[in-house]
Design a protein around this motif. Sequence first.
Motif, PDB file in Angstrom:
ATOM      1  N   ALA A  52      20.052  29.144  37.967  1.00 27.70           N
ATOM      2  CA  ALA A  52      19.148  28.308  38.480  1.00 27.70           C
ATOM      3  C   ALA A  52      19.248  28.403  39.964  1.00 27.70           C
ATOM      4  O   ALA A  52      20.520  28.139  40.466  1.00 27.70           O
ATOM      5  N   ARG A  53      18.243  28.820  41.053  1.00 28.41           N
ATOM      6  CA  ARG A  53      18.350  28.903  42.257  1.00 28.41           C
ATOM      7  C   ARG A  53      16.824  28.419  42.735  1.00 28.41           C
ATOM      8  O   ARG A  53      15.750  28.718  42.638  1.00 28.41           O
ATOM      9  N   ARG A  54      17.146  27.073  43.564  1.00 29.37           N
ATOM     10  CA  ARG A  54      16.037  26.335  43.968  1.00 29.37           C
ATOM     11  C   ARG A  54      14.685  26.173  43.145  1.00 29.37           C
ATOM     12  O   ARG A  54      13.568  26.620  43.385  1.00 29.37           O
ATOM     13  N   VAL A  55      14.888  25.702  42.124  1.00 29.11           N
ATOM     14  CA  VAL A  55      14.090  25.413  40.813  1.00 29.11           C
ATOM     15  C   VAL A  55      13.442  24.081  40.796  1.00 29.11           C
ATOM     16  O   VAL A  55      14.045  22.977  41.608  1.00 29.11           O
ATOM     17  N   ASP A  56      12.491  23.674  40.703  1.00 27.44           N
ATOM     18  CA  ASP A  56      11.822  22.514  40.546  1.00 27.44           C
ATOM     19  C   ASP A  56      12.180  21.871  39.089  1.00 27.44           C
ATOM     20  O   ASP A  56      13.141  22.462  38.298  1.00 27.44           O
ATOM     21  N   ARG A  57      11.812  20.793  38.552  1.00 25.43           N
ATOM     22  CA  ARG A  57      11.892  19.935  37.397  1.00 25.43           C
ATOM     23  C   ARG A  57      11.767  20.941  36.315  1.00 25.43           C
ATOM     24  O   ARG A  57      12.615  21.110  35.394  1.00 25.43           O
ATOM     25  N   ALA A  58      10.651  21.798  36.408  1.00 18.20           N
ATOM     26  CA  ALA A  58      10.148  22.346  35.207  1.00 18.20           C
ATOM     27  C   ALA A  58      11.419  23.709  34.685  1.00 18.20           C
ATOM     28  O   ALA A  58      11.850  23.882  34.062  1.00 18.20           O
ATOM     29  N   GLY A  59      11.613  24.451  36.085  1.00 24.58           N
ATOM     30  CA  GLY A  59      12.428  25.264  36.207  1.00 24.58           C
ATOM     31  C   GLY A  59      13.907  24.839  35.670  1.00 24.58           C
ATOM     32  O   GLY A  59      14.745  25.418  35.261  1.00 24.58           O
ATOM     33  N   ALA A  60      14.296  23.522  36.173  1.00 26.35           N
ATOM     34  CA  ALA A  60      15.713  22.984  35.862  1.00 26.35           C
ATOM     35  C   ALA A  60      15.852  22.760  34.341  1.00 26.35           C
ATOM     36  O   ALA A  60      16.905  23.256  33.571  1.00 26.35           O
ATOM     37  N   GLU A  61      14.695  22.433  33.623  1.00 26.44           N
ATOM     38  CA  GLU A  61      14.803  22.379  32.221  1.00 26.44           C
ATOM     39  C   GLU A  61      15.024  23.685  31.478  1.00 26.44           C
ATOM     40  O   GLU A  61      15.552  23.728  30.494  1.00 26.44           O
ATOM     41  N   LYS A  92      20.898   7.030  29.224  1.00 26.00           N
ATOM     42  CA  LYS A  92      19.357   6.617  29.685  1.00 26.00           C
ATOM     43  C   LYS A  92      19.728   5.705  31.236  1.00 26.00           C
ATOM     44  O   LYS A  92      18.673   5.487  31.978  1.00 26.00           O
ATOM     45  N   ASP A  93      20.646   5.438  31.098  1.00 23.94           N
ATOM     46  CA  ASP A  93      21.322   4.486  32.553  1.00 23.94           C
ATOM     47  C   ASP A  93      21.656   5.197  33.810  1.00 23.94           C
ATOM     48  O   ASP A  93      21.927   4.865  34.760  1.00 23.94           O
ATOM     49  N   MET A  94      21.703   6.485  33.541  1.00 21.37           N
ATOM     50  CA  MET A  94      21.860   7.652  34.641  1.00 21.37           C
ATOM     51  C   MET A  94      20.814   7.212  35.874  1.00 21.37           C
ATOM     52  O   MET A  94      19.617   7.043  35.479  1.00 21.37           O
ATOM     53  N   VAL A  95      21.468   7.191  37.145  1.00 25.28           N
ATOM     54  CA  VAL A  95      20.611   7.061  38.350  1.00 25.28           C
ATOM     55  C   VAL A  95      19.765   8.282  38.658  1.00 25.28           C
ATOM     56  O   VAL A  95      18.455   7.907  38.602  1.00 25.28           O
ATOM     57  N   PHE A  96      20.074   9.419  38.348  1.00 24.82           N
ATOM     58  CA  PHE A  96      19.224  10.567  38.480  1.00 24.82           C
ATOM     59  C   PHE A  96      19.467  11.238  37.127  1.00 24.82           C
ATOM     60  O   PHE A  96      20.441  11.472  36.692  1.00 24.82           O
ATOM     61  N   ASP A  97      18.301  11.485  36.665  1.00 26.52           N
ATOM     62  CA  ASP A  97      18.543  12.401  35.383  1.00 26.52           C
ATOM     63  C   ASP A  97      18.636  13.833  35.482  1.00 26.52           C
ATOM     64  O   ASP A  97      18.936  14.227  36.597  1.00 26.52           O
ATOM     65  N   ILE A  98      18.775  14.648  34.334  1.00 31.91           N
ATOM     66  CA  ILE A  98      19.554  15.741  34.477  1.00 31.91           C
ATOM     67  C   ILE A  98      18.363  16.750  35.306  1.00 31.91           C
ATOM     68  O   ILE A  98      19.165  17.678  35.875  1.00 31.91           O
ATOM     69  N   PRO A  99      17.403  16.933  34.900  1.00 25.06           N
ATOM     70  CA  PRO A  99      16.348  18.034  35.622  1.00 25.06           C
ATOM     71  C   PRO A  99      16.570  17.506  37.065  1.00 25.06           C
ATOM     72  O   PRO A  99      16.424  18.694  37.876  1.00 25.06           O
ATOM     73  N   SER A 100      16.595  16.395  37.533  1.00 25.44           N
ATOM     74  CA  SER A 100      16.675  16.003  39.097  1.00 25.44           C
ATOM     75  C   SER A 100      17.818  16.706  39.584  1.00 25.44           C
ATOM     76  O   SER A 100      17.951  17.040  40.547  1.00 25.44           O
ATOM     77  N   LEU A 101      18.769  16.569  38.550  1.00 22.96           N
ATOM     78  CA  LEU A 101      20.252  16.739  39.189  1.00 22.96           C
ATOM     79  C   LEU A 101      20.308  18.447  39.399  1.00 22.96           C
ATOM     80  O   LEU A 101      20.936  19.083  40.414  1.00 22.96           O
ATOM     81  N   ILE A 102      19.919  19.304  38.328  1.00 27.96           N
ATOM     82  CA  ILE A 102      19.850  20.459  38.300  1.00 27.96           C
ATOM     83  C   ILE A 102      19.122  21.015  39.648  1.00 27.96           C
ATOM     84  O   ILE A 102      19.562  21.931  40.340  1.00 27.96           O
ATOM     85  N   TYR A 108      18.273  19.554  42.291  1.00 28.27           N
ATOM     86  CA  TYR A 108      18.836  18.968  43.541  1.00 28.27           C
ATOM     87  C   TYR A 108      20.146  20.024  43.730  1.00 28.27           C
ATOM     88  O   TYR A 108      19.984  20.890  44.976  1.00 28.27           O
ATOM     89  N   VAL A 109      21.037  20.275  42.827  1.00 29.44           N
ATOM     90  CA  VAL A 109      21.917  21.208  43.047  1.00 29.44           C
ATOM     91  C   VAL A 109      21.627  22.655  43.420  1.00 29.44           C
ATOM     92  O   VAL A 109      22.249  23.347  44.194  1.00 29.44           O
ATOM     93  N   SER A 110      20.569  22.810  42.657  1.00 32.05           N
ATOM     94  CA  SER A 110      20.043  24.553  42.780  1.00 32.05           C
ATOM     95  C   SER A 110      19.446  24.730  44.127  1.00 32.05           C
ATOM     96  O   SER A 110      19.488  25.812  44.691  1.00 32.05           O
ATOM     97  N   HIS A 111      19.216  23.569  44.792  1.00 32.44           N
ATOM     98  CA  HIS A 111      18.780  23.840  46.235  1.00 32.44           C
ATOM     99  C   HIS A 111      19.750  23.839  47.322  1.00 32.44           C
ATOM    100  O   HIS A 111      19.710  24.127  48.296  1.00 32.44           O
TER     101      HIS A 111
END
Length: 264
Positions: A124-133, A204-214, A216-219
């Motif tokens: 993953a490199r600079r991916v959006d949510r769809a790319g993160a999934e 479900k109680d995560m502040v940032f969900d997994i696609p958001s995390l991936i 963010y990190v990939s950027h």
Amino acid sequence: MRFARFVHPGGVSFGVVEGDSSSGLTVAEIDSIPFNEVRFTGQRWALADIRLLAPIFSSKVIGIGRNYADHAAEMGNEVPKEPLIFIKPSTSVIGPNDAIRIPGVTDQVEEEAELAVVIGASGARRVDRAGAEKAIFGYTCGNDVTARDLQRKDPQWTRAKGFDSFCPIGPWIVTGLDVSDIEVRCEVGRDPENMEVRQIGRTKDMVFDIPSLISYVSHVMTLLPGDIILTGTPAGVSRIVPGDTVSVSIQGIGELRNPVVSLD
């Protein structure tokens, strides 16, 4: 599927874990890494006859700080406005039943039970949510072991979280799992039959969900196949000492157990 890396009489292999706890688990060897097309070699072993290792090679492990509001509160911190990331070195990774080794420079080592995301073959490199999934290969259990006194002392967290053995991962990688609302649990004790529950949370109680995390990190950095993102820990972190055993259990994945010993 459940993918494991393991030691058997002929060497080290990847395999698929088959069966359930009631009938006994077996591991069927595959001829390559899990990212490739799965081809079985025909060799199978009972789980009791092999030794599980950390289930994947990782160039890096990315941790996410304060991703559960209750954990941020127990540490006296506010919830971050964007993901708070740090890196644990690959040398901190150990597998199931390997010992967490506490060095003499710390007096307060704590467990942090976490859902771990494993990045797949595309990276993953600079991916959006769809790319993160699309970048997700699967999930496993993780333990972001932390020297809390050193974390408070140092201006950054590398030493507190980077000691050898401070990142247990396992017991295997599960693919195709819905992790939107599953339980993350940690138990600690000296008697395997009488463990104390220290942490219980739900993803479900995560502040940032997994696609958001991936995303963010990939950027910030390119995520390579096998890299791991630890998605944060719920409240209840507490001191672990030599003689303890730490059990991290995640619904739909399994249990990761590690004894605690003194390094010195």
